[in-house]
Design a protein around this motif. Structure first.
Motif, PDB file in Angstrom:
ATOM      1  N   THR A 154      15.273  30.671 -26.040  1.00  0.00           N
ATOM      2  CA  THR A 154      16.084  32.145 -26.674  1.00  0.00           C
ATOM      3  C   THR A 154      15.688  32.441 -28.193  1.00  0.00           C
ATOM      4  O   THR A 154      15.829  33.274 -28.775  1.00  0.00           O
ATOM      5  N   ASP A 155      14.733  31.385 -28.716  1.00  0.00           N
ATOM      6  CA  ASP A 155      13.848  31.983 -30.024  1.00  0.00           C
ATOM      7  C   ASP A 155      13.314  33.176 -30.039  1.00  0.00           C
ATOM      8  O   ASP A 155      12.720  33.665 -28.838  1.00  0.00           O
ATOM      9  N   GLN A 156      13.289  34.046 -31.011  1.00  0.00           N
ATOM     10  CA  GLN A 156      12.426  35.088 -31.189  1.00  0.00           C
ATOM     11  C   GLN A 156      11.325  34.893 -32.009  1.00  0.00           C
ATOM     12  O   GLN A 156      11.151  33.913 -32.685  1.00  0.00           O
ATOM     13  N   PRO A 157      10.307  35.797 -31.914  1.00  0.00           N
ATOM     14  CA  PRO A 157       9.029  35.925 -32.793  1.00  0.00           C
ATOM     15  C   PRO A 157       9.512  35.500 -33.977  1.00  0.00           C
ATOM     16  O   PRO A 157      10.366  36.229 -34.543  1.00  0.00           O
ATOM     17  N   PRO A 187       6.088  35.122 -24.558  1.00  0.00           N
ATOM     18  CA  PRO A 187       6.896  35.271 -23.327  1.00  0.00           C
ATOM     19  C   PRO A 187       6.412  34.311 -22.244  1.00  0.00           C
ATOM     20  O   PRO A 187       5.396  33.999 -22.174  1.00  0.00           O
ATOM     21  N   ASP A 229      10.549  32.848 -35.202  1.00  0.00           N
ATOM     22  CA  ASP A 229      11.360  31.651 -35.146  1.00  0.00           C
ATOM     23  C   ASP A 229      10.450  30.371 -34.998  1.00  0.00           C
ATOM     24  O   ASP A 229       9.470  30.480 -34.339  1.00  0.00           O
ATOM     25  N   TYR A 288       9.464  29.321 -31.227  1.00  0.00           N
ATOM     26  CA  TYR A 288       9.272  30.546 -30.086  1.00  0.00           C
ATOM     27  C   TYR A 288       7.851  30.135 -29.693  1.00  0.00           C
ATOM     28  O   TYR A 288       7.051  29.789 -30.263  1.00  0.00           O
ATOM     29  N   SER A 291      20.872  26.894 -27.186  1.00  0.00           N
ATOM     30  CA  SER A 291      20.545  28.308 -27.670  1.00  0.00           C
ATOM     31  C   SER A 291      21.603  28.867 -28.924  1.00  0.00           C
ATOM     32  O   SER A 291      21.296  29.654 -29.463  1.00  0.00           O
TER      33      SER A 291
END
Length: 75
Positions: free
Chosen positions: A61-64, A72, A66, A69, A27
């Protein structure tokens, strides 16, 4: 092409295939860093599946927006 001394690829793969290391460090890597590490592990032999493990642990732990990603988690 670069020559890799006998045993070095296997030693590298062995050093980077500890489950605790993967969980704790993935992460903290950027997408490009984890992609490059995964690629090296895949070509080193003996641990190609760990490339996918590093990507999966990093993706958690990637975010939208990335690269890795996955949206959810399902409940």
């Amino acid at each position: 092409m670069t020559w890799i001394p006998d045993g070095l690829a296997e030693a590298f793969a062995a050093a980077w295939t500890d489950d605790i290391l993967v969980r704790d460090l993935a992460s903290r890597l950027t997408c490009i860093e984890v992609e490059l590490l995964a690629t090296v592990l895949r070509v080193c032999g003996g641990a190609p599946e760990y490339g996918d493990d590093w990507i999966g642990a990093h993706a958690e732990t990637d975010q939208p927006g990335d690269q890795h990603y996955r949206g959810p988690a399902a409940a």
